[in-house]
Design a protein around this motif. Structure first.
Motif, PDB file in Angstrom:
ATOM      1  N   ARG A 591       0.846  -1.196   0.000  1.00 24.90           N
ATOM      2  CA  ARG A 591       0.000   0.000   0.000  1.00 24.90           C
ATOM      3  C   ARG A 591       0.874   1.236   0.000  1.00 24.90           C
ATOM      4  N   ASP A 592       0.315   2.335  -0.506  1.00 23.91           N
ATOM      5  CA  ASP A 592       1.061   3.586  -0.558  1.00 23.91           C
ATOM      6  C   ASP A 592       1.295   4.127   0.844  1.00 23.91           C
ATOM      7  N   ALA A 593       2.419   4.793   1.024  1.00 23.95           N
ATOM      8  CA  ALA A 593       2.708   5.461   2.293  1.00 23.95           C
ATOM      9  C   ALA A 593       1.825   6.692   2.423  1.00 23.95           C
ATOM     10  N   VAL A 594       1.325   6.941   3.624  1.00 20.63           N
ATOM     11  CA  VAL A 594       0.457   8.096   3.873  1.00 20.63           C
ATOM     12  C   VAL A 594       0.928   8.814   5.137  1.00 20.63           C
ATOM     13  N   MET A 595       0.650  10.084   5.183  1.00 21.36           N
ATOM     14  CA  MET A 595       0.962  10.867   6.378  1.00 21.36           C
ATOM     15  C   MET A 595      -0.218  10.815   7.340  1.00 21.36           C
ATOM     16  N   GLY A 596       0.065  10.632   8.617  1.00 13.85           N
ATOM     17  CA  GLY A 596      -0.998  10.565   9.604  1.00 13.85           C
ATOM     18  C   GLY A 596      -0.547  11.083  10.952  1.00 13.85           C
ATOM     19  N   LYS A 597      -1.500  11.301  11.825  1.00 12.85           N
ATOM     20  CA  LYS A 597      -1.195  11.796  13.160  1.00 12.85           C
ATOM     21  C   LYS A 597      -0.643  10.670  14.023  1.00 12.85           C
ATOM     22  N   ASN A 598       0.281  11.009  14.893  1.00 12.64           N
ATOM     23  CA  ASN A 598       0.903  10.043  15.798  1.00 12.64           C
ATOM     24  C   ASN A 598       0.168  10.079  17.138  1.00 12.64           C
ATOM     25  N   HIS A 599      -0.368   8.913  17.554  1.00 11.60           N
ATOM     26  CA  HIS A 599      -1.071   8.823  18.837  1.00 11.60           C
ATOM     27  C   HIS A 599      -0.377   7.880  19.814  1.00 11.60           C
ATOM     28  N   VAL A 600       0.786   7.360  19.442  1.00 13.41           N
ATOM     29  CA  VAL A 600       1.406   6.273  20.183  1.00 13.41           C
ATOM     30  C   VAL A 600       1.993   6.744  21.513  1.00 13.41           C
ATOM     31  N   HIS A 601       1.655   6.025  22.576  1.00 15.01           N
ATOM     32  CA  HIS A 601       2.261   6.195  23.902  1.00 15.01           C
ATOM     33  C   HIS A 601       2.984   4.889  24.209  1.00 15.01           C
ATOM     34  N   ILE A 602       4.296   4.953  24.424  1.00 18.11           N
ATOM     35  CA  ILE A 602       5.123   3.747  24.455  1.00 18.11           C
ATOM     36  C   ILE A 602       5.533   3.378  25.876  1.00 18.11           C
ATOM     37  N   VAL A 603       5.308   2.105  26.212  1.00 23.17           N
ATOM     38  CA  VAL A 603       5.820   1.505  27.444  1.00 23.17           C
ATOM     39  C   VAL A 603       6.788   0.404  27.014  1.00 23.17           C
ATOM     40  N   MET A 604       8.000   0.407  27.590  1.00 19.99           N
ATOM     41  CA  MET A 604       9.021  -0.568  27.210  1.00 19.99           C
ATOM     42  C   MET A 604       9.432  -1.387  28.432  1.00 19.99           C
ATOM     43  N   ALA A 605       9.813  -2.626  28.181  1.00 17.10           N
ATOM     44  CA  ALA A 605      10.329  -3.493  29.244  1.00 17.10           C
ATOM     45  C   ALA A 605      11.434  -4.352  28.652  1.00 17.10           C
ATOM     46  N   SER A 606      12.531  -4.553  29.414  1.00 21.89           N
ATOM     47  CA  SER A 606      13.654  -5.314  28.879  1.00 21.89           C
ATOM     48  C   SER A 606      14.494  -5.901  30.002  1.00 21.89           C
ATOM     49  N   ASN A 607      15.109  -7.057  29.692  1.00 23.68           N
ATOM     50  CA  ASN A 607      16.073  -7.667  30.602  1.00 23.68           C
ATOM     51  C   ASN A 607      17.486  -7.135  30.375  1.00 23.68           C
ATOM     52  N   ASN A 608      17.704  -6.464  29.244  1.00 21.52           N
ATOM     53  CA  ASN A 608      19.047  -6.029  28.868  1.00 21.52           C
ATOM     54  C   ASN A 608      19.530  -4.866  29.722  1.00 21.52           C
ATOM     55  N   ASP A 609      20.852  -4.750  29.839  1.00 20.58           N
ATOM     56  CA  ASP A 609      21.423  -3.600  30.540  1.00 20.58           C
ATOM     57  C   ASP A 609      21.211  -2.324  29.732  1.00 20.58           C
ATOM     58  N   TRP A 610      21.290  -2.452  28.427  1.00 23.13           N
ATOM     59  CA  TRP A 610      21.112  -1.293  27.548  1.00 23.13           C
ATOM     60  C   TRP A 610      19.726  -1.385  26.926  1.00 23.13           C
ATOM     61  N   VAL A 611      18.826  -0.507  27.352  1.00 23.81           N
ATOM     62  CA  VAL A 611      17.411  -0.598  26.978  1.00 23.81           C
ATOM     63  C   VAL A 611      17.035   0.407  25.899  1.00 23.81           C
TER      64      VAL A 611
END
Length: 788
Positions: A591-611
């Motif tokens: 599909r073609d790329a389209v411009m849109g509004k960003n609504h993302v709220h990000i929660v991250m979790a990791s076992n690594n020392d460098w996250v």
């Protein structure tokens, strides 16, 4: 013996016999009073009235019909489904006349009616239902019936029609609109009372019917429901019609089945109980009511009863009744008007049939309505038909399938409807209808409505209401933020910002770093679940920073669980865009790329020392927290936490977050300067930054033998010597060194040194770097590293 003695002796004998005789009389009186009490209705329906349910009068518990069948559980009036009852007046009538009371079920209620007497031998269908669907019977109001059965009360979506029974759960009925159940306090024909379970919730607190149960018992739509005459008869009209037929004349299975299909069509599937009552008048089938009910329910999915060709309709019912010398019941002229009824006469023979208060949509209109519930046309890059279905695996999530017009027609080429005497496919009927559901395009906006556009925002997965989420709160405070009050408040504010401003970018992602089993992913999963169709739980870097990212276009909460390697330089730029940019370019595969509004709220979790790639250029994109191990492996705690969330905790969390006062607060303004964030910044250093950090740590410069030499004050260092030391460090890291000018540009401002040109004794002019005193240099660097 004298008369006197005789009299006296008689009195003595009387006194000796009196206690025993009185005891017997007292016992008889008590037993009679108990029996009388047991067989006197004392209706306990206040909770049902408060819950908005309507009471209806039933016959006396010991009433029988002309065939000597018990009538104590049946309505007093034939038109009880359409009649306008006042529940208070019904209670007064019951107290005055000693009749039973029923509850008329509306479309947004369902009662699970369990009769263990109908369970197959050595099986428990109710336990099977609980196991298969996870329905929590303890959460529902509970009536214990006079026969030892059970009524469990649930609410359900009003637009969902359900089957009355299911072949896998014999002895369990799913009663909803068009049915009634006996109210507590009424008396079963066997003389036992219906009663509330005192330990169960009250009717006002009836829980919603679980989606798993709804999927199991949802009534299939009829393929030919729009045929002429569909729903022509009310249930009481069907009963009146069937009374003109002798059930013993229909012992031939095929004739009986054809008649059942005609009755099913005539009442739009609502005449189930009336057909069962008529069929069981035949002595050979008097005990087969449950089996007949199952056969009736099977017609919802297959109105032709497995036969090919045109379906059986009400026309067949007209034919057989006329052949028997009768006539199908018709609406009487007086029934087209509302008749005045004196409440005092309620239940005393007044039984006028009235039209249904809300006539059902039928015919072609019903088909269009049914199709609109699943499909719509979108003029988005051409003509497309979109099919919308609830995800069968993930509750609250919706699946969308796009089809061309030709593919849509192919999907319905085997499903016909009758219109103007001709058969057409459902697809063509709907596509040519002016009432078809159609939109200009598809958008996603959690904060505003847009007429004529399909908004894919479905809201949060639960309705906010006070509830207990104390264990999750404890986890956030004591484990995820390790007891730090400022960090704890920040996480709560960040959550509140997402729920109060789902259409705005937070500009800060929160990340939890810790060992396995510490519970670092619990919050992310809970928030993604609350976001419902707009929540996403991913574990692949490609789903976070990959090229094809259309799945993020309708996402409000993204839980990235071990989904990013902080050393991915190509992905770093994409991640930082996701965190802060108000608009994004979205691209789906093919599909073609389209411009849109960003609504993302990000929660991250990791076992690594460098996250996260925190960097050292003044960015405030990440709030990072080291997770405590105090709850590591505490299975009982996490089981209790998840149970609490499922039992109202999620609704309570949403309620409190929406009510939390975060006016004039934004996540970017107060990112906690945690040790975990400093560690991430340090691990995210460029070769230039890590080289300088190493010099400050040792306190040694090229051609300087001791730390004290640098600590005496500002020092001048030959630029060539310093660059050579840096180049050796960069090559050790496998990086290509920048030139002298580039090194100065990348490090000068952050390290606090300057450059000046000096003249040597031989007349040459060279450039020197002027470095602050060691302690000052360390302080400047710590400020940039956020170690202050």
């Amino acid at each position: 013996m004298s008369a006197k003695e005789n009299a006296h002796g008689g009195q003595d004998r009387g006194r000796k016999e009196m206690p025993e005789e009185c005891g017997r009389k007292h016992e008889q009186q008590v037993n009679h009073a108990a029996a009388t009490s047991r067989r006197t209705p004392s209706i306990d329906a206040e909770g049902l009235i408060r819950a908005g349910l309507t009471l209806i009068p039933l016959h006396r518990w010991d009433a029988k019909d002309a065939r000597a069948r018990p009538r104590g559980k049946t309505p007093l009036h034939g038109a009880w489904q359409a009649r306008d009852y006042d529940s208070r007046e019904v209670l007064e009538l019951a107290a005055r006349e000693g009749i039973n009371v029923g509850v008329r079920l509306p479309s947004d209620w369902m009662v699970l009616d369990v009769d263990p007497r109908n369970f197959p031998e050595n099986s428990d269908p109710l336990a099977d239902l609980v196991r298969d669907t996870g329905v929590d019977l303890d959460s529902a109001p509970h009536t214990i019936t006079g026969s030892g059965g059970h009524h469990y009360w649930f609410r359900k979506p009003a637009d969902v029609q359900v089957l009355d029974s299911h072949e896998n759960y014999q002895g369990v009925e799913f009663k909803s609109v068009g049915r009634q159940v006996v109210a507590p306090g009424s008396i079963h024909p066997n003389g036992n009372k219906y009663r509330w379970d005192d330990f169960a919730p009250v009717p006002e607190d009836a829980p919603p019917l679980p989606e798993a149960v709804i999927r199991l018992i949802r009534r299939p739509t009829r393929a030919h429901g729009e045929a002429v005459g569909f729903g022509e008869l009310t249930t009481d009209m069907l009963a009146e019609t069937l009374e003109q037929l002798d059930p013993e004349d229909f012992r031939d299975h095929d004739e009986w089945l054809t008649l059942m299909m005609a009755c099913h069509h005539a009442t739009a599937g609502e005449g189930r109980q009336e057909f069962i009552d008529w069929s069981t008048q035949d002595p050979e089938y008097v005990d087969d009511g449950r089996i007949i009910g199952h056969r009736w329910d099977s017609l919802h999915a297959n109105p032709s009863g497995g036969r090919r060709g045109r379906p059986v309709t009400v026309k067949f019912l007209h034919k057989v009744v006329q052949a028997a010398g009768g006539e199908v019941a018709r609406t009487r002229p007086e029934d087209d008007f509302d008749a005045y009824e004196d409440p005092a006469e309620l239940g005393q023979g007044v039984d006028d049939a009235v039209l249904r208060a809300e006539p059902k949509v039928d015919g072609v209109a019903a088909v269009i309505e049914e199709m609109n519930a699943r499909h719509y046309v979108v003029m988005d890059n051409g003509f497309q038909v979109v099919t919308e279905e609830n995800d069968p695996i993930f509750d609250g999530r919706v699946r969308y399938q796009r089809m061309s017009k030709s593919d849509f027609r192919s999907a319905y080429e085997n499903s016909f409807v009758e219109r103007d005497g001709k058969l057409v496919t459902r697809a063509d009927l709907w596509l040519r209808s002016a009432e078809r559901r159609q939109y200009k395009g598809i958008i996603f906006d959690p904060e505003r409505s847009h007429p004529d556009w399909l908004n894919l925002w479905r809201g949060w997965s639960v309705e906010p209401k006070p509830g207990d989420w104390s264990l999750l709160r404890e986890l956030i405070r004591d484990v995820l933020t390790d007891g730090d009050a400022a960090s704890f408040e920040y996480v709560l504010n960040w959550m509140a910002f997402m729920f109060q401003h789902p259409g705005e970018v937070a500009e800060v992602a929160i990340a939890f770093r810790g060992a396995k089993g510490t519970g670092k992913g619990t919050l992310g999963r809970a928030l993604a679940k609350l976001a419902g169709a707009s929540g996403l739980h991913i574990s692949s870097p490609g789903h976070l920073v990959g090229r094809f990212n259309s799945h993020l276009q309708n996402c409000v909460c993204l839980f990235a669980d071990e989904a990013f390697w902080a050393g991915d330089k190509a992905g770093e730029a994409v991640l930082k865009q996701l965190v802060t940019e108000p608009t994004l370019t979205y691209e789906g595969k093919g599909r073609d790329a389209v411009m849109g509004k960003n609504h993302v709220h990000i929660v991250m979790a990791s076992n690594n020392d460098w996250v996260v790639p925190a960097g050292m250029d003044g960015e405030r994109r990440f709030a990072v927290f080291n997770v405590s191990e105090r709850r590591r492996g505490d299975r009982e705690f996490f089981l209790a936490l998840n149970r609490q969330l499922d039992e109202g905790g999620l609704a309570g969390l949403l309620h409190d977050m929406l009510a939390r006062d975060i006016r004039d607060w934004h996540p970017r303004d107060s990112v906690p300067q945690t040790e975990a964030l400093a560690e991430q910044i340090e691990r995210s250093q460029s070769p230039e930054e890590s080289w300088w950090d190493g010099l400050l740590d040792t306190g040694k410069l090229p051609n300087y033998q001791a730390e004290e030499a640098w600590n005496d004050g500002p020092v001048e260092v030959d630029k060539d010597e310093l660059h050579a030391d840096y180049a050796a460090h960069a090559k050790m890291l496998g990086a290509r060194p920048t030139d002298k000018k580039g090194l100065a540009l990348k490090i000068m401002r952050k390290a606090g040194f300057s450059v000046r040109q000096v003249s040597l004794n031989d007349g040459r002019r060279v450039w020197r770097w002027v470095l602050p005193q060691l302690e000052d240099a360390r302080a400047i660097w710590a400020k940039n590293l956020r170690r202050d």
